[in-house]
Write an enzyme that holds these catalytic residues in place. Structure first.
Site, PDB file in Angstrom:
ATOM      1  N   ILE A 443       0.750  -1.172  -0.019  1.00  0.00           N
ATOM      2  CA  ILE A 443       0.014   0.021  -0.035  1.00  0.00           C
ATOM      3  C   ILE A 443       0.787   1.205   0.035  1.00  0.00           C
ATOM      4  CG2 ILE A 443      -2.102  -1.103   1.065  1.00  0.00           C
ATOM      5  CD1 ILE A 443      -1.018  -0.035   3.631  1.00  0.00           C
ATOM      6  N   GLY A 444       2.252   1.131  -0.013  1.00  0.00           N
ATOM      7  CA  GLY A 444       2.983   2.141  -0.191  1.00  0.00           C
ATOM      8  C   GLY A 444       4.340   1.902   0.108  1.00  0.00           C
ATOM      9  N   GLY A 446       7.942   3.296   1.796  1.00  0.00           N
ATOM     10  CA  GLY A 446       8.653   4.063   2.888  1.00  0.00           C
ATOM     11  C   GLY A 446       9.936   4.323   2.504  1.00  0.00           C
ATOM     12  N   PHE A 448      12.510   3.048   4.136  1.00  0.00           N
ATOM     13  CA  PHE A 448      13.348   1.857   4.313  1.00  0.00           C
ATOM     14  C   PHE A 448      12.750   0.588   3.664  1.00  0.00           C
ATOM     15  CE2 PHE A 448      13.519   4.635   8.011  1.00  0.00           C
ATOM     16  CZ  PHE A 448      15.057   4.577   8.387  1.00  0.00           C
ATOM     17  N   VAL A 451       5.486  -0.721   2.154  1.00  0.00           N
ATOM     18  CA  VAL A 451       4.487  -0.822   3.296  1.00  0.00           C
ATOM     19  C   VAL A 451       3.330  -1.566   2.808  1.00  0.00           C
ATOM     20  CG1 VAL A 451       2.910   0.494   4.657  1.00  0.00           C
ATOM     21  CG2 VAL A 451       5.175   1.530   4.145  1.00  0.00           C
ATOM     22  N   LYS A 466       5.358  -2.185   8.009  1.00  0.00           N
ATOM     23  CA  LYS A 466       6.316  -1.535   7.249  1.00  0.00           C
ATOM     24  C   LYS A 466       7.664  -2.469   7.370  1.00  0.00           C
ATOM     25  CE  LYS A 466       5.854   3.549   8.208  1.00  0.00           C
ATOM     26  NZ  LYS A 466       6.807   4.398   8.790  1.00  0.00           N
ATOM     27  N   ASP A 559       9.056  16.121  11.753  1.00  0.00           N
ATOM     28  CA  ASP A 559       8.863  15.910  10.111  1.00  0.00           C
ATOM     29  C   ASP A 559       7.143  16.008  10.137  1.00  0.00           C
ATOM     30  OD1 ASP A 559       9.355  15.249   7.554  1.00  0.00           O
ATOM     31  OD2 ASP A 559       9.926  13.324   7.902  1.00  0.00           O
TER      32      ASP A 559
END
Ligand code: ADP
Length: 700
Positions: A443-444, A446, A448, A451, A466, A559
């Protein structure tokens, strides 16, 4: 003249004056002619004579003269050489006499006597020898880590020490090679200490002295390096099978897992504790061991008696360190997979507490037994040539058996450490098994790794996972887990919730609640046409509530931005991405400003690296701007540096369309240049909450 006389004689008939005159002239001319003739004859005679003399007398005379001159030279040279020979006759009595005197004078020179009292006579009192001793005050602040006069071997220094050692060894070899090229004479001179007094070695002494000096210098260098080599070798050998200890204990700065949510709000703030108790005390205080709710409370630390052992029983009553079962190491509760050392250190609080974990060094996976024993000791399991496992004692076919032997025998793991295993520390609730999670869709992406949407096997609960790329270096993996470490202590509807971390094996993962709307930035852009102002106001309120909570926990996010917020059901906004977060009142960045989100960061953080919650307030202003401009990019058209320049000279972004005036005024207050002039999140929440209420009322 004769023909004229004859002419006149004929004409005048032998008389007359004219004839007399002509006769005179004729006579004179005859006379002149005859005289010239005579002179000529005489000259010829002279020339003939001269010619004769030249040949017979003059030329031979010249040669004779030359010869006599040469002879004269020869005589002179001969005389000269004769004199010289006479005066340089070393056999002459005179010379013999002189030489005798010279010899006897030379004999009377005794070099050992000439400068007999030299050193005594000329020495001055030297300054006192400098004693090079370790200034112990230097290590006071680091007591325990850095010891006076002792090399520190830890993960920060070990590679350096190894390189230094190999450099020294190479240099020593070079020196030894150079030394071996010296003639034995010079070496002998060195060894005897004095040179011989006999004539031959005395004549060679200048050469010998130079070599001796060089040889001595090499010898000193060698000795110096050998000493350093010994120091490094013994420091490295001291480690034995212990894992290189961590040089930088990060456990003080990081909060422990807090499993009982009651503990979160009740206790004093960590920063206050820090101030009141000092560092060491807070370390102890924060090191409260985790106990499952069903488990008995922490037992009193066992005394350091040999053989004493204790195990935390399982809920089913079985002994977690019993050898009888057919378990593998992975099945053991006290096996913590790739849990980072900082976490391990936090879990082991009392002497004898131990656990087993894995670590990677130079791409090689190592199993480490971590024990609390007057500090934290980490022992790398050694593999024998036969493929057995051991520390210093007997070897076993499996690591599990080795650990159980260590535990049951009550013997020290290594003689040097004396560490004895008393109590196995089981995995915490947060430490999930990688196999407990089923990864579904990506779904994403990141920083590192990817995800995923995933499901917990035990409860079928949907979660977000993650992952951390296996290939990333160890310190990146630690940074990755930093987010989990921070998140696990927070519980707030506007903060994304942590479910656990999977460190049993690679890839390590962070399991979080699934926030179905994904990133706020994408959500704003996708739904820009349908989002109402009231919804946008509520998003700002959610974000301020989450940030108020973090502010109260002394957590600086660093952040905060729409890309790092998630949107859940009913548009609820949750603060996420704690990768840069720090739990401190003030955080000064010292390692450069890499990857700083310039357009979201407050000037004092950009200019001086100084972070406080008031920096998050600045970013919150930008976040609200992003929300009301429905996902636009702040300072669009301006580069990072240009935006920074303009902000420093007083520029602030204009209000987005349709933003309530009060909300824009609040934004401008968040962007006050001086942090102390900005509102804190408590105040911000109150303002936004009031605005939302008013909005609702007017909307109704
Ligand atoms: P990183 O901190 O490594 O940059 P992010 O936290 O930004 O990773 O996550 C990357 C993306 O993954 C996010 O933009 C979001 O779309 C998705 N994501 C992250 N966490 C969750 C979550 N808990 N629920 C749903 N989606 C998530």
């Amino acid at each position: 003249m004769r023909s004229r006389f004859e002419e006149h004689y004929v004409k005048s008939g032998r008389g007359g004056r004219k004839l007399d005159e002509v006769r005179d002239k004729y006579q004179k001319a005859c006379r002149k002619l005859h005289l010239t003739h005579n002179e000529y004859v005489l000259l010829l005679c002279e020339a003939a004579e001269f010619e004769k003399d030249f040949r017979t007398v003059l030329l031979p005379g010249l040669l004779e003269y030359q010869q006599s001159v040469q002879e004269g030279f020869v005589v002179a040279w001969r005389q000269l050489l004769q004199d010289l020979a006479q005066h340089s006759d070393f056999t002459s009595e005179k010379y013999k006499d002189i030489h005798k005197r010279i010899d006897s004078s030379l004999d009377s020179i005794k070099h050992t006597e000439e400068y007999n009292d030299f050193t005594e006579k000329y020495k001055t009192n030297p300054t006192e020898a400098v004693k090079f001793s370790f200034d112990e005050s230097l290590t006071e602040e680091n007591a325990g880590k850095l010891l006076p006069n002792q090399l520190t071997v830890d993960n920060l220094t070990v590679e350096w020490l190894r390189t230094k050692l190999s450099d020294l060894e190479t240099n020593i070899k070079d020196i030894q090679e150079k030394k071996s090229t010296f003639p034995p004479l010079s070496q002998e001179i060195l060894h005897n200490g004095k040179s011989s007094t006999n004539d031959i070695s005395a004549s060679k002494s200048s050469l010998g002295d130079a070599s001796k000096k060089e040889f001595n210098e090499l010898k000193c260098q060698e000795r110096k390096m050998l000493r350093q080599t010994e120091l490094i070798k013994s420091a490295l050998n001291e480690l034995g099978c212990e894992e290189v200890p961590s040089g930088c204990d990060l456990s003080i700065d990081n909060q422990p897992f807090i499993n009982n949510s009651n503990e979160q709000g009740d206790g004093p703030e960590p920063s206050l504790i820090k101030r009141a108790l000092g560092h060491q005390k807070i370390v102890n205080l924060l090191k409260k061991p985790f106990r499952r709710k069903s488990e008995p409370s922490s037992p009193v630390a066992p005394p350091r008696t040999k053989g004493r052992r204790e195990s935390t029983p399982h809920s089913d009553g079985s002994d977690p360190v019993a050898l009888s079962s057919n378990k593998t190491l992975m099945d053991e509760e006290w096996f913590h997979g790739v849990l980072p050392r900082e976490e391990v250190v936090r879990l082991l609080t009392q002497d004898g507490d131990f656990l087993v974990r894995e670590t990677t060094r130079n791409d090689e996976c190592q199993t480490v037994l971590s024990v609390c024993w007057g500090g934290h000791k980490h022992f790398i399991v050694q593999t024998t040539a036969e493929g057995l496992y051991r520390f210093e004692g007997p070897a076993f076919p499996s690591i599990r058996e080795l650990i159980l032997y260590q535990f049951n025998s009550g013997l020290a793991v290594t003689g040097r450490s004396g560490a004895i295993l008393h109590k196995p520390i089981p995995r915490e609730r947060w430490e999930l098994n990688n196999d407990d999670v089923i990864l579904l869709d990506k779904i994403g992406r990141g920083n590192f790794g990817d995800v995923y949407k995933a499901q917990l096997k035990s409860s079928n609960q949907d979660v977000a996972v993650k992952t951390c790329r296996v290939t990333l270096p160890e310190d990146h993996k630690k940074k990755f887990l930093q987010e989990g470490r921070i998140l696990k202590q927070y519980d707030h509807p506007n903060i994304v919730k942590l479910i656990g971390i999977c460190v049993q094996k690679q890839p390590i993962m962070i399991v979080m609640e699934l926030v179905p709307g994904g990133s706020l930035l994408t959500y704003l852009r996708k739904n820009s046409a349908i989002l109402t102002e009231s919804q946008l106001m509520n998003m700002c309120l959610d974000a301020s509530a989450g940030m108020r909570y973090l502010e109260s926990k002394n957590c600086i996010h660093r952040d905060l931005a729409a890309r790092n917020c998630l949107v859940g059901y009913a548009n609820i906004v949750k603060i996420s991405d704690f990768g840069m977060s720090r739990e401190e009142e003030e955080y000064i960045v010292s390692d450069g400003m890499k990857q700083i989100p310039i357009k979201w960061t407050a000037p004092e953080a950009l200019n001086f690296g100084k972070y406080t919650s008031l920096c998050d307030v600045w970013s919150y202003g930008i976040l609200c701007w992003e929300i009301f401009s429905r996902g636009s990019t702040p300072y669009s058209g301006l580069s990072n540096s240009k935006a920074r320049e303009k902000i420093d000279s007083g520029y602030r972004m204009p209000a987005p369309e349709n933003i309530p005036d009060e909300m824009y005024r609040l934004m401008l207050r968040c962007w006050e240049y001086q942090p102390e002039n900005r509102p804190n999140f408590e105040q911000i929440f109150t303002v936004v909450d009031t605005l939302c209420q008013a909005y609702k009322v007017s909307f109704l």
